[in-house]
Design an enzyme around this catalytic site. Structure first.
Site, PDB file in Angstrom:
ATOM      1  N   GLN A  35       0.832  -1.209   0.000  1.00  0.00           N
ATOM      2  CA  GLN A  35       0.000   0.000   0.000  1.00  0.00           C
ATOM      3  C   GLN A  35       0.868   1.261   0.000  1.00  0.00           C
ATOM      4  O   GLN A  35       1.784   1.388   0.811  1.00  0.00           O
ATOM      5  CB  GLN A  35      -0.919   0.018   1.218  1.00  0.00           C
ATOM      6  CG  GLN A  35      -1.970   1.118   1.117  1.00  0.00           C
ATOM      7  CD  GLN A  35      -2.837   1.237   2.347  1.00  0.00           C
ATOM      8  OE1 GLN A  35      -2.339   1.481   3.436  1.00  0.00           O
ATOM      9  NE2 GLN A  35      -4.138   1.079   2.174  1.00  0.00           N
ATOM     10  N   CYS A  66      -6.221   7.312   5.232  1.00  0.00           N
ATOM     11  CA  CYS A  66      -5.568   7.605   6.512  1.00  0.00           C
ATOM     12  C   CYS A  66      -5.978   8.981   7.036  1.00  0.00           C
ATOM     13  O   CYS A  66      -5.852   9.985   6.328  1.00  0.00           O
ATOM     14  CB  CYS A  66      -4.055   7.521   6.376  1.00  0.00           C
ATOM     15  SG  CYS A  66      -3.238   7.856   7.943  1.00  0.00           S
ATOM     16  N   LYS A 106      -8.087   2.113  -1.391  1.00  0.00           N
ATOM     17  CA  LYS A 106      -8.849   2.099  -0.134  1.00  0.00           C
ATOM     18  C   LYS A 106      -9.303   3.523   0.142  1.00  0.00           C
ATOM     19  O   LYS A 106      -8.480   4.439   0.175  1.00  0.00           O
ATOM     20  CB  LYS A 106      -7.920   1.606   0.978  1.00  0.00           C
ATOM     21  CG  LYS A 106      -8.376   1.866   2.398  1.00  0.00           C
ATOM     22  CD  LYS A 106      -9.008   0.643   3.001  1.00  0.00           C
ATOM     23  CE  LYS A 106      -9.381   0.827   4.455  1.00  0.00           C
ATOM     24  NZ  LYS A 106      -8.237   0.758   5.354  1.00  0.00           N
ATOM     25  N   ASN A 167     -15.545  -2.456   4.762  1.00  0.00           N
ATOM     26  CA  ASN A 167     -14.695  -2.426   5.956  1.00  0.00           C
ATOM     27  C   ASN A 167     -15.292  -1.519   7.030  1.00  0.00           C
ATOM     28  O   ASN A 167     -15.803  -0.449   6.729  1.00  0.00           O
ATOM     29  CB  ASN A 167     -13.293  -1.937   5.542  1.00  0.00           C
ATOM     30  CG  ASN A 167     -12.400  -1.570   6.714  1.00  0.00           C
ATOM     31  OD1 ASN A 167     -11.972  -0.423   6.831  1.00  0.00           O
ATOM     32  ND2 ASN A 167     -12.124  -2.507   7.577  1.00  0.00           N
ATOM     33  N   GLY A 168     -15.204  -1.996   8.261  1.00  0.00           N
ATOM     34  CA  GLY A 168     -15.611  -1.179   9.398  1.00  0.00           C
ATOM     35  C   GLY A 168     -16.435  -1.947  10.402  1.00  0.00           C
ATOM     36  O   GLY A 168     -17.543  -2.397  10.088  1.00  0.00           O
ATOM     37  N   ASP A 169     -15.863  -2.146  11.598  1.00  0.00           N
ATOM     38  CA  ASP A 169     -16.569  -2.721  12.749  1.00  0.00           C
ATOM     39  C   ASP A 169     -16.942  -4.198  12.604  1.00  0.00           C
ATOM     40  O   ASP A 169     -17.852  -4.657  13.296  1.00  0.00           O
ATOM     41  CB  ASP A 169     -17.856  -1.933  13.056  1.00  0.00           C
ATOM     42  CG  ASP A 169     -17.599  -0.460  13.297  1.00  0.00           C
ATOM     43  OD1 ASP A 169     -16.466  -0.127  13.685  1.00  0.00           O
ATOM     44  OD2 ASP A 169     -18.523   0.352  13.087  1.00  0.00           O
ATOM     45  N   ARG A 192      -9.309  -3.989  13.315  1.00  0.00           N
ATOM     46  CA  ARG A 192      -9.143  -4.220  14.746  1.00  0.00           C
ATOM     47  C   ARG A 192      -9.658  -5.578  15.194  1.00  0.00           C
ATOM     48  O   ARG A 192      -9.093  -6.195  16.096  1.00  0.00           O
ATOM     49  CB  ARG A 192      -9.810  -3.083  15.521  1.00  0.00           C
ATOM     50  CG  ARG A 192      -9.047  -1.774  15.349  1.00  0.00           C
ATOM     51  CD  ARG A 192      -9.870  -0.587  15.720  1.00  0.00           C
ATOM     52  NE  ARG A 192     -11.050  -0.459  14.858  1.00  0.00           N
ATOM     53  CZ  ARG A 192     -11.957   0.495  14.986  1.00  0.00           C
ATOM     54  NH1 ARG A 192     -11.837   1.381  15.935  1.00  0.00           N
ATOM     55  NH2 ARG A 192     -12.985   0.539  14.161  1.00  0.00           N
TER      56      ARG A 192
HETATM   57  C1  FMN Z   1      -3.316   0.531  14.345  1.00  0.00           C
HETATM   58  C2  FMN Z   1      -4.002   0.685  13.007  1.00  0.00           C
HETATM   59  C3  FMN Z   1      -3.223   0.858  11.858  1.00  0.00           C
HETATM   60  C4  FMN Z   1      -3.819   1.008  10.613  1.00  0.00           C
HETATM   61  N1  FMN Z   1      -3.053   1.146   9.494  1.00  0.00           N
HETATM   62  C5  FMN Z   1      -3.638   1.232   8.275  1.00  0.00           C
HETATM   63  C6  FMN Z   1      -2.854   1.312   7.084  1.00  0.00           C
HETATM   64  O1  FMN Z   1      -1.598   1.353   7.113  1.00  0.00           O
HETATM   65  N2  FMN Z   1      -3.516   1.357   5.902  1.00  0.00           N
HETATM   66  C7  FMN Z   1      -4.892   1.337   5.823  1.00  0.00           C
HETATM   67  O2  FMN Z   1      -5.455   1.371   4.723  1.00  0.00           O
HETATM   68  N3  FMN Z   1      -5.643   1.283   6.926  1.00  0.00           N
HETATM   69  C8  FMN Z   1      -5.053   1.220   8.135  1.00  0.00           C
HETATM   70  N4  FMN Z   1      -5.846   1.144   9.258  1.00  0.00           N
HETATM   71  C9  FMN Z   1      -7.316   1.203   9.129  1.00  0.00           C
HETATM   72  C10 FMN Z   1      -7.912  -0.189   9.019  1.00  0.00           C
HETATM   73  O3  FMN Z   1      -7.445  -0.844   7.844  1.00  0.00           O
HETATM   74  C11 FMN Z   1      -9.435  -0.136   8.939  1.00  0.00           C
HETATM   75  O4  FMN Z   1      -9.818   0.607   7.813  1.00  0.00           O
HETATM   76  C12 FMN Z   1     -10.079   0.503  10.178  1.00  0.00           C
HETATM   77  O5  FMN Z   1      -9.454   0.081  11.363  1.00  0.00           O
HETATM   78  C13 FMN Z   1     -11.587   0.162  10.239  1.00  0.00           C
HETATM   79  O6  FMN Z   1     -11.788  -1.226  10.237  1.00  0.00           O
HETATM   80  P1  FMN Z   1     -12.069  -2.060  11.599  1.00  0.00           P
HETATM   81  O7  FMN Z   1     -13.317  -1.470  12.206  1.00  0.00           O
HETATM   82  O8  FMN Z   1     -12.209  -3.485  11.121  1.00  0.00           O
HETATM   83  O9  FMN Z   1     -10.868  -1.848  12.487  1.00  0.00           O
HETATM   84  C14 FMN Z   1      -5.247   1.010  10.509  1.00  0.00           C
HETATM   85  C15 FMN Z   1      -6.020   0.849  11.663  1.00  0.00           C
HETATM   86  C16 FMN Z   1      -5.426   0.694  12.908  1.00  0.00           C
HETATM   87  C17 FMN Z   1      -6.293   0.541  14.124  1.00  0.00           C
END
Ligand code: FMN
Length: 301
Positions: A35, A66, A106, A167-169, A192
């Site tokens: 990425q 981000c 993304k 994606n999300g939650d 997460r």
């Molecule tokens: C510690 C951490 C690091 C992350 N690093 C990236 C990253 O480098 N690239 C990216 O696209 N998303 C990154 N994310 C976002 C996650 O890919 C995801 O979009 C976001 O956490 C929501 O999904 P979830 O609810 O399943 O956690 C990061 C999230 C966390 C918590």
């Protein structure tokens, strides 16, 4: 499949030694995407060309999600959601430079509640030649708080013909099944939920195949998994105290969803060896599952 954490296109362009370390992956991780983030189409194109030539990833992924200020200030990540012409130029430059290597992207659903534009950005990305789009159902302004908006994710699915990854939650197999049925996403991405329970992928696969939710992993098995994760990391680095200090953030994530998480987090904050971890596991199992299992785990650790 997995995607590396985001890597600065500027750092690659300038051949910054530390940045180049972030491009590393192992063959067993394929299919793997690298990425990239940045805001300069020319430099991103050049960085993409270099990465494809050096590392031959299975795909390149562009980060337009981000929310971190350090990245946004430099015109990277979610800041491009506010500048669709630039987002499009970045995507076109990378698709052209990556050649036969597929490019995915993304996005978040928008900059803030008043400017939700995921359908527009997804269409632009599709026209630019991006072959799959992952949508995190939050705005930049939300950061990681509030709830992901799966309705908007569903609208993106309807608007484009490339695969959309929701994606999300998502933190259970049932949640994945429900969101997939509601929105028609081609795939899902977990952040997460996977950090606190990496075994969730097996549970999801089984649920999607059989329609039956497996019983959650027992505490003793969870500890076995966590200890193995740490042991493999130590074996790989050959350096125990430093590696275990680095594993503390992983352990914090594991503690979410475990009983007595607060006490565990305190203990994890100073753990420095595999033996120390085995002691924490034994005491935790003792307190929450009875002494029999704890003794067994200490023996096998
Ligand atoms: C510690 C951490 C690091 C992350 N690093 C990236 C990253 O480098 N690239 C990216 O696209 N998303 C990154 N994310 C976002 C996650 O890919 C995801 O979009 C976001 O956490 C929501 O999904 P979830 O609810 O399943 O956690 C990061 C999230 C966390 C918590």
């Amino acid at each position: 499949m997995v995607v590396t954490e985001f890597v600065s296109a500027e750092g690659i362009f300038r051949r910054n030694a530390r940045t180049l370390e972030y491009l590393e992956f192992e063959e067993c991780e394929r299919p793997v995407g690298i990425q990239l983030f940045g805001g300069d189409p020319e430099h991103l194109g050049e960085a993409a060309r270099m990465v494809v030539e050096w590392k031959q990833p299975d795909f390149l992924d562009l980060n337009f999600g981000c929310p971190v200020n350090k990245v946004v200030c430099k015109n990277g990540g979610s800041s491009l959601l506010r500048d669709c012409p630039l987002l499009e130029r970045v995507a076109r430059a990378v698709v052209r430079a990556a050649g036969p290597c597929p490019v995915t992207a993304k996005i978040r659903i928008g900059w803030d509640r008043g400017s939700v534009n995921a359908v527009t950005t997804a269409r632009l990305l599709e026209e630019a030649g991006v072959q799959a789009i992952a949508v995190h159902g939050r705005t930049k302004e939300q950061g990681y708080s509030g709830e992901a908006d799966w309705e908007v994710i569903g609208e993106v699915v309807q608007a484009v013909s490339v695969p959309v990854i929701g994606n999300g939650d998502l933190n259970s197999a049932e949640a994945v099944g429900r969101r997939r049925a509601e929105t028609g996403v081609a795939g899902v991405m977990l952040g997460r939920g996977a950090m606190s329970a990496p075994w969730i992928f097996g549970e999801i696969r089984e649920y999607l195949e059989t329609g039956v939710a497996r019983e959650g992993m027992g505490l003793a098995d969870q500890w076995g998994f966590i200890q193995r994760h740490c042991a493999l990391s130590v074996a790989r680095s050959g350096e125990e105290p430093h590696t275990m200090a680095g594993m503390r953030s992983r352990l914090m994530a594991y503690s979410r969803g475990m009983p007595g998480a607060k006490v565990l987090r305190e203990q994890f904050s100073s753990v420095g060896s595999l033996e120390g971890l085995a002691g924490i596991a034994a005491a935790h199992l003792d307190a929450h599952e009875g002494a029999g299992v704890a003794a067994l785990l200490t023996e096998t650790a």
